[in-house]
Design a protein around this motif. Structure first.
Motif, mmCIF file in Angstrom:
data_model
loop_
_atom_site.group_PDB
_atom_site.id
_atom_site.type_symbol
_atom_site.label_atom_id
_atom_site.label_comp_id
_atom_site.label_asym_id
_atom_site.label_seq_id
_atom_site.Cartn_x
_atom_site.Cartn_y
_atom_site.Cartn_z
ATOM 1 N N PHE A 25 0.834 -1.203 0.000
ATOM 2 C CA PHE A 25 0.000 0.000 0.000
ATOM 3 C C PHE A 25 0.868 1.251 0.000
ATOM 4 O O PHE A 25 1.932 1.289 0.609
ATOM 5 C CB PHE A 25 -0.912 0.007 1.225
ATOM 6 N N THR A 26 0.358 2.282 -0.662
ATOM 7 C CA THR A 26 1.030 3.573 -0.691
ATOM 8 C C THR A 26 0.352 4.500 0.304
ATOM 9 O O THR A 26 -0.864 4.671 0.271
ATOM 10 C CB THR A 26 0.977 4.202 -2.095
ATOM 11 N N THR A 27 1.154 5.071 1.193
ATOM 12 C CA THR A 27 0.591 5.931 2.230
ATOM 13 C C THR A 27 0.659 7.397 1.815
ATOM 14 O O THR A 27 1.458 7.781 0.945
ATOM 15 C CB THR A 27 1.337 5.752 3.560
ATOM 16 N N THR A 28 -0.170 8.187 2.451
ATOM 17 C CA THR A 28 -0.142 9.628 2.253
ATOM 18 C C THR A 28 -0.328 10.313 3.595
ATOM 19 O O THR A 28 -1.028 9.786 4.467
ATOM 20 C CB THR A 28 -1.239 10.097 1.272
ATOM 21 N N GLU A 29 0.293 11.455 3.778
ATOM 22 C CA GLU A 29 0.129 12.223 5.009
ATOM 23 C C GLU A 29 -0.980 13.243 4.886
ATOM 24 O O GLU A 29 -1.233 14.008 5.822
ATOM 25 C CB GLU A 29 1.449 12.907 5.376
ATOM 26 N N SER A 30 -1.670 13.237 3.762
ATOM 27 C CA SER A 30 -2.761 14.183 3.519
ATOM 28 C C SER A 30 -4.098 13.458 3.494
ATOM 29 O O SER A 30 -4.317 12.566 2.660
ATOM 30 C CB SER A 30 -2.548 14.914 2.186
ATOM 31 N N ILE A 31 -4.997 13.825 4.375
ATOM 32 C CA ILE A 31 -6.316 13.210 4.401
ATOM 33 C C ILE A 31 -7.107 13.578 3.148
ATOM 34 O O ILE A 31 -8.018 12.851 2.727
ATOM 35 C CB ILE A 31 -7.086 13.636 5.680
ATOM 36 N N VAL A 32 -6.740 14.682 2.509
ATOM 37 C CA VAL A 32 -7.413 15.135 1.287
ATOM 38 C C VAL A 32 -7.087 14.214 0.117
ATOM 39 O O VAL A 32 -7.902 14.007 -0.784
ATOM 40 C CB VAL A 32 -7.022 16.596 0.961
ATOM 41 N N GLU A 33 -5.885 13.629 0.132
ATOM 42 C CA GLU A 33 -5.466 12.741 -0.952
ATOM 43 C C GLU A 33 -5.875 11.291 -0.715
ATOM 44 O O GLU A 33 -5.906 10.493 -1.653
ATOM 45 C CB GLU A 33 -3.937 12.795 -1.109
ATOM 46 N N ALA A 34 -6.177 10.946 0.526
ATOM 47 C CA ALA A 34 -6.377 9.542 0.908
ATOM 48 C C ALA A 34 -7.661 8.958 0.335
ATOM 49 O O ALA A 34 -8.652 9.661 0.123
ATOM 50 C CB ALA A 34 -6.390 9.412 2.425
ATOM 51 N N ASN A 35 -7.622 7.643 0.102
ATOM 52 C CA ASN A 35 -8.816 6.879 -0.300
ATOM 53 C C ASN A 35 -9.421 6.098 0.855
ATOM 54 O O ASN A 35 -10.570 5.695 0.792
ATOM 55 C CB ASN A 35 -8.459 5.904 -1.421
ATOM 56 N N TRP A 36 -8.616 5.874 1.907
ATOM 57 C CA TRP A 36 -9.117 5.172 3.086
ATOM 58 C C TRP A 36 -8.192 5.424 4.274
ATOM 59 O O TRP A 36 -7.087 5.962 4.117
ATOM 60 C CB TRP A 36 -9.286 3.682 2.828
ATOM 61 N N ILE A 37 -8.662 5.038 5.461
ATOM 62 C CA ILE A 37 -7.915 5.277 6.704
ATOM 63 C C ILE A 37 -7.573 3.938 7.356
ATOM 64 O O ILE A 37 -8.452 3.084 7.538
ATOM 65 C CB ILE A 37 -8.744 6.122 7.697
ATOM 66 N N PHE A 38 -6.311 3.796 7.711
ATOM 67 C CA PHE A 38 -5.852 2.633 8.478
ATOM 68 C C PHE A 38 -5.667 3.099 9.917
ATOM 69 O O PHE A 38 -4.779 3.889 10.223
ATOM 70 C CB PHE A 38 -4.543 2.110 7.905
ATOM 71 N N ASN A 39 -6.508 2.599 10.818
ATOM 72 C CA ASN A 39 -6.526 3.059 12.205
ATOM 73 C C ASN A 39 -5.953 1.990 13.131
ATOM 74 O O ASN A 39 -6.622 1.034 13.488
ATOM 75 C CB ASN A 39 -7.968 3.404 12.599
ATOM 76 N N ALA A 40 -4.671 2.173 13.506
ATOM 77 C CA ALA A 40 -4.044 1.278 14.483
ATOM 78 C C ALA A 40 -4.114 1.860 15.887
ATOM 79 O O ALA A 40 -3.891 1.149 16.863
ATOM 80 C CB ALA A 40 -2.589 1.019 14.111
#
Length: 288
Positions: A124-139
């Motif tokens: 998976f490719t991560t992003t630090e921008s919630i605007v760019e994200a397609n989903w959230i991984f919540n650990a």
């Protein structure tokens, strides 16, 4: 039938062959083992019982095993260790679970510094921008000191974009020693309360219990018992697969009085009614 209060696990040990233990709040408090835990596990092993640790930790099993080792528990004390983080990692890698199939594209991580190994970064490719994200991984929170308020604005922004969230620890809070700490489930609960879509991996959902029981051949559910401190995860989870359970009253619900060494029966009954579940047994703390 009301939940039966017992003073020690030895009283019922002859009734069961497979003992599934929660970790945090049951075996240890985040800093140290509770008194008598090693002796309890050694007594069960001496009686040829199967011991399984089932944790909602978002960490991989090897990370949790290392923590247990530092606290004085080795693989001589247990037969299998399953974590919600490990299950999430495996499901994300395989991609075959229906729960996982909708999580594609750029991912925004909650807890990347504190829980760096759970998300398969090569897939998976991560992003630090919630605007760019397609989903959230919540650990979970990135710092032990983080509070829910630290995440509310971020989550409101995520909801505006209808981002799905995968929560790898359904626990809402834990006590680290005497300190109350937020967990991933508390963040997920708020996100759901504002209309967010959350999928969970871990207790109380049946898949992690089924993973535990895959380890055992030809078992009888009447001989399996779950021991944990959380009605919402451990006890409801045990109910979901039809096994007995022991609630540790001194854990997350704080249902015991350490001075009087007693359990608040009325508070327990009211909480069980509210949550629609009932433990088979209850004890103040885990003891042989």
């Amino acid at each position: 039938m009301n939940t039966r209060e017992i003073s020690s696990l030895s009283i019922i040990s002859n009734l069961y062959e497979i003992f599934i233990f929660d970790l945090w709040g049951t075996i240890y408090n985040g800093r140290a083992l509770f008194p008598g835990i090693k002796l309890l596990l050694e007594n069960l092993k001496a009686r040829h019982k199967t011991i399984i640790f089932l944790s909602n930790s978002p960490q991989l099993p090897n990370v949790v095993a290392q923590r247990l080792s530092r606290l004085g528990l080795s693989t001589l004390h247990y037969d299998l260790l399953v974590t919600s983080g490990g299950e999430a990692n495996e499901q994300l890698l395989s991609g075959i679970s229906p729960v996982i199939s909708s999580f594609n594209g750029l991912v925004f991580e909650l807890g990347p510094n504190r829980f760096p190994n759970t998300l398969p970064v090569n897939k998976f490719t991560t992003t630090e921008s919630i605007v760019e994200a397609n989903w959230i991984f919540n650990a979970g929170p990135d710092k032990e000191s983080n509070q829910l308020g630290d995440y509310k604005n971020l989550l409101v922004g995520a909801k505006q974009r209808d981002l799905p969230m995968l929560c790898t620890n359904p626990d809402k809070l834990v006590f680290h020693g005497e300190e109350r700490q937020l967990c991933a489930g508390g963040i997920a609960e708020f996100y759901e309360s504002i209309g967010g879509n959350v999928s969970y991996i871990g207790k109380p959902y049946p898949n992690v219990f089924e993973r535990c029981l895959e380890f055992v051949d030809n078992f009888d559910k009447k001989k399996v018992i779950m021991i944990g401190d959380n009605l919402e995860t451990d006890i409801i989870g045990a109910d979901s697969i039809g096994i007995d359970s022991v609630l540790i009253a001194s854990g997350v619900h704080q249902l015991s009085d350490s001075i009087k060494n007693s359990i608040s029966s009325n508070r327990l009954l009211n909480l069980e009614k509210k949550l629609g579940t009932k433990a088979t047994f209850v004890m103040t703390w885990l003891a042989w």
